[in-house]
Design an enzyme around this catalytic site. Structure first.
Site, mmCIF file in Angstrom:
data_model
loop_
_atom_site.group_PDB
_atom_site.id
_atom_site.type_symbol
_atom_site.label_atom_id
_atom_site.label_comp_id
_atom_site.label_asym_id
_atom_site.label_seq_id
_atom_site.Cartn_x
_atom_site.Cartn_y
_atom_site.Cartn_z
ATOM 1 N N GLY A 97 8.975 -12.669 1.817
ATOM 2 C CA GLY A 97 9.550 -12.520 3.301
ATOM 3 C C GLY A 97 10.938 -12.346 3.451
ATOM 4 C CB ALA A 152 -1.107 -0.015 1.238
ATOM 5 C CD GLN A 172 -3.306 -7.713 -2.314
ATOM 6 O OE1 GLN A 172 -3.173 -6.775 -1.576
ATOM 7 N NE2 GLN A 172 -2.460 -8.865 -2.198
ATOM 8 C CB CYS A 202 -2.789 -6.354 4.709
ATOM 9 S SG CYS A 202 -2.554 -4.685 5.362
ATOM 10 N N GLY A 261 9.127 -7.565 -1.405
ATOM 11 C CA GLY A 261 8.472 -6.201 -1.184
ATOM 12 C C GLY A 261 9.437 -5.328 -0.601
#
Length: 333
Positions: free
Chosen positions: A202, A18, A70, A100, A225
């Protein structure tokens, strides 16, 4: 890599984040080596479809396919409607957010909070798959909602049985947020239990770590990410390492300056001047993290309120650095 009927450059995915994975960032990551990029999550609340933020998040004009959107929410009917809405507007893959950990998402029982309610998970997945029968549906989730309740294997089986075509798993629980280290044993276990593709996510911060995770979990791909924030070239570095076994040289200050300049131009064009300047500040901060004098530079940058001033300051900062020496980064969190 063939993924859900799409021929991808490789098995390196950009994780949805986000406020980060907007169209300019996704396009840049794809240009610099990512095989697929997932959009920021968009709401399933139809009352918000017309908001400027939601429209921007659903803007994929000119983007390299496949277009992955998404969606987030907790109501099966609303999520099904959101899936149809986005497919009608060009989405080629629908991803459902159950990963999330943010309070504003989990407090309405969406995101990773859904993992506590397995019957509801099944209803949501079945509803979305039925709503867009010609479009692949994927799911992103965590290893569980806390370390005592790691139910990712159960969720993965529910997903496969519901018609979900692939899953991405972040190696932390909801309770972990982003603290501690990601673990990959749960992802490796899931890989043995389902036939659909499994993507590991991760703490994948270096080419060597990407290879380790792929080898350890036997996952079909890796999703990156936070480590790509300010380092979108990480994807090409991983791609090169997986192909050759050699780590490529780090980019020079000159190249980073050029990449950042391109990114900033796209941000200004996408958001307009006022919002573009604000969005650009955090990206400039990430690009300059770890460089001598960056803290003082970022503080000054936050005071500037025009595109010209922001670009001039950025140019001055990078031109004051060596144009030839590669930057050495510490492993990102």
């Amino acid at each position: 890599m063939n993924y859900l009927g799409f021929e991808l450059r490789n098995n390196l995915f950009v994780a949805p984040m986000a406020g980060v994975t907007d169209r300019p960032f996704r396009q840049l990551c794809k240009k610099l080596g990512a095989g697929l990029a997932v959009s920021e999550m968009v709401t399933s609340n139809s009352l918000l479809y017309g908001s400027a933020k939601t429209r921007r998040r659903a803007d994929h004009a000119g983007e390299v396919e496949p277009i992955v959107v998404q969606i987030a929410g907790a109501d099966p009917a609303m999520l099904a409607a959101a899936a149809r809405y986005n497919v009608e507007r060009g989405a080629q893959i629908i991803d459902i957010n159950m990963g999330c950990p943010a309070k504003k998402v989990c407090n309405v029982m969406a995101g990773s909070a859904l993992m506590q309610n397995e019957p509801l998970v099944a209803k949501i997945l079945e509803a979305v798959v039925r709503a867009v029968p010609e479009t692949p549906v994927t799911l992103k989730f965590r290893t569980g909602w806390n370390r005592e309740n790691k139910n990712a294997p159960t969720i993965a089986r529910i997903a496969e049985e519901s018609g979900v075509r692939a899953v991405a798993i972040h190696g932390r629980t909801r309770a972990d947020q982003y603290q501690g280290s990601a673990e990959y044993d749960t992802i490796a276990l899931v890989k043995t239990l389902v036939k659909i593709p499994v993507i590991a996510n991760g703490d994948i911060t270096t080419p060597e770590k990407a290879k380790f995770v792929l080898d350890y979990t036997r996952a079909d791909g890796v999703m990156i990410g936070r480590a790509a924030q300010g380092r979108p070239w990480l994807f090409r570095e991983i791609e090169h390492y997986l192909k050759t076994g050699a780590v490529p040289p780090a980019p020079t200050f000159h190249e980073i300056h050029a990449i950042l300049r391109t990114h900033l131009a796209d941000l200004y064009a996408f958001y307009g001047e006022e919002t573009g300047i604000k969005i650009a500040r955090k990206h400039i901060g990430w690009y300059t993290k770890g460089i001598a004098g960056a803290a003082r530079f970022r503080h000054m940058m936050n005071q500037l309120d025009s595109i010209d001033a922001q670009l001039a300051a950025t140019d001055e900062f990078f031109l004051s650095q060596s144009a030839n020496d590669p930057i050495s980064y510490q492993e990102a969190a």
